[in-house]
Design a protein around this motif. Structure first.
Motif, mmCIF file in Angstrom:
data_model
loop_
_atom_site.group_PDB
_atom_site.id
_atom_site.type_symbol
_atom_site.label_atom_id
_atom_site.label_comp_id
_atom_site.label_asym_id
_atom_site.label_seq_id
_atom_site.Cartn_x
_atom_site.Cartn_y
_atom_site.Cartn_z
ATOM 1 N N TRP A 73 42.539 46.845 36.448
ATOM 2 C CA TRP A 73 41.261 47.336 36.945
ATOM 3 C C TRP A 73 40.095 46.430 36.591
ATOM 4 O O TRP A 73 38.934 46.820 36.750
ATOM 5 N N HIS A 124 40.151 53.930 33.630
ATOM 6 C CA HIS A 124 41.293 53.054 33.315
ATOM 7 C C HIS A 124 40.806 51.669 32.885
ATOM 8 O O HIS A 124 41.333 51.093 31.921
ATOM 9 N N LYS A 127 39.419 51.825 29.385
ATOM 10 C CA LYS A 127 40.499 51.959 28.398
ATOM 11 C C LYS A 127 41.108 50.592 28.102
ATOM 12 O O LYS A 127 41.384 50.254 26.934
ATOM 13 N N LEU A 266 39.652 61.067 32.454
ATOM 14 C CA LEU A 266 40.706 60.940 33.455
ATOM 15 C C LEU A 266 41.251 62.300 33.869
ATOM 16 O O LEU A 266 41.441 62.577 35.064
ATOM 17 N N ASP A 272 43.538 61.347 38.540
ATOM 18 C CA ASP A 272 44.356 60.379 37.817
ATOM 19 C C ASP A 272 45.721 60.192 38.474
ATOM 20 O O ASP A 272 46.292 59.100 38.444
#
Length: 339
Positions: A73, A124, A127, A266, A272
């Motif tokens: 991402w 994402h 993270k 999420l 998700d």
């Protein structure tokens, strides 16, 4: 995307420059192509920053950290020369407009389903960035690129290098570190920055995507008034769809400890299970935007090969080089195309 000017280099490291993508507090960004034919974005640091050893040291550290960011991402860091007379970093080029361009100029506010999938993709990305020990610090619509597959985050960690040349929240050239409308309260106050800072910025980005407006207003009444609203006042979430308003509001809590974790974000997007491996599993953009992305891809091809027959592999036009040869386009993995 603009044509190269008379003062622009034609080559940076192993990369032949094709066009200008933009400029910002850090420097200029160029569309370029490697000898192997890979399209990249090359960011060339401003000379006045390059002259400051404190900045250079932090820039080295941040580029090294950004190389460790994995996942699907983000725009990966492919190459860099932090020791050049004018340092530079090359990242994977993401062929899509920024969220700022999409919402502010091309389409306007996005539908709720699109915003939910946007939220999942950005969570994402954050993270992956946090897993590498980086806090983005400057998540904003111009640092989110929109593609057919999903959103991509660029420029993570780079804002931290600029903090080495600050004085009371301003750079020595008088520019704010961070983007006022998308800063977190702890940035405004000069408090310790944690990953929760990015969750606040995520909330601001989602509010903008859903409404076309900034949740704490603009700087038209003055930057300090805007920063006061961020630190002290509640966000204006009028127009945010009811289904995501509570999530956005929780991301925008003043207390970093009160904001949801990215895993919880999420879960609450309800989207998700619609994204995997860097892709939205179903079409996620309005049809008008899909058509625009197709036109963007055509313009990119025309920029890369305007005559229909590009130069021989590895060849490049004559012109002043910038910096010394880097490590070459050895493609190891982070920030990207816009400053």
């Amino acid at each position: 995307m603009e044509k190269l000017g008379s003062g622009d280099p034609h080559q940076i490291g192993a990369y032949r420059l094709l066009a200008r993508l933009g400029a910002g507090g850090m420097g200029h960004v160029y569309l370029a192509r490697s000898g192997r034919g890979r399209t990249v974005a090359v960011k060339l640091v401003r000379e006045e920053l390059a002259a400051q050893e404190e900045f250079r040291e932090r820039f080295r550290q941040e580029v090294q950290a950004a190389r460790r960011v994995g996942g699907y991402w983000t725009a990966p860091v492919l190459d860099a020369d932090t020791e050049a007379a004018v340092p530079w970093v090359a990242t994977g080029y993401v062929a899509g407009p920024s969220l700022q361009q999409v919402v502010g100029h091309d389409h306007g506010a996005l539908p709720e389903r699109t915003v939910r999938i946007l939220a999942a993709g950005l969570a994402h990305a954050l993270k992956d960035i946090h897993a590498a020990g980086i806090v983005h610090r400057d998540l904003k619509p111009s640092n989110v690129l929109v593609t057919i597959d999903g959103p991509r985050v660029i420029d993570f960690g780079i804002a931290r290098a600029l903090e080495t040349v600050t004085d009371g929240g301003l750079t020595r050239t008088g520019a704010l570190v961070g983007s006022p409308g998308f800063m977190a309260p702890e940035q405004v106050r000069g408090d310790r920055i944690t990953p929760a800072c990015d969750v606040f910025c995520l909330g601001s980005v989602l509010a903008y995507a859903a409404t076309g407006a900034l949740p704490f207003g603009t700087a038209n009444s003055g930057v300090h008034a805007l920063m006061f609203r961020i630190a002290q006042e509640e966000p204006d979430l009028d127009g945010v769809p009811e289904g995501i308003a509570d999530l956005v509001r929780d991301c925008l809590r003043k207390d970093p400890a009160a904001r949801p974790s990215l895993d919880r974000v999420l879960e609450r997007t309800g989207a998700d299970d619609t994204v995997a491996d860097g892709r939205a599993l179903d079409p996620w953009l309005p049809s008008a935007l899909v058509a625009q992305l197709g036109r963007h891809a055509v313009r990119l091809l025309e920029t890369e090969d305007p005559q229909g027959a590009g130069p021989a592999e590895g060849a490049g036009p004559s012109g002043p080089p910038a910096g010394r040869q880097g490590s070459g386009p050895g493609e190891s993995p982070g920030p990207g195309p816009t400053p």
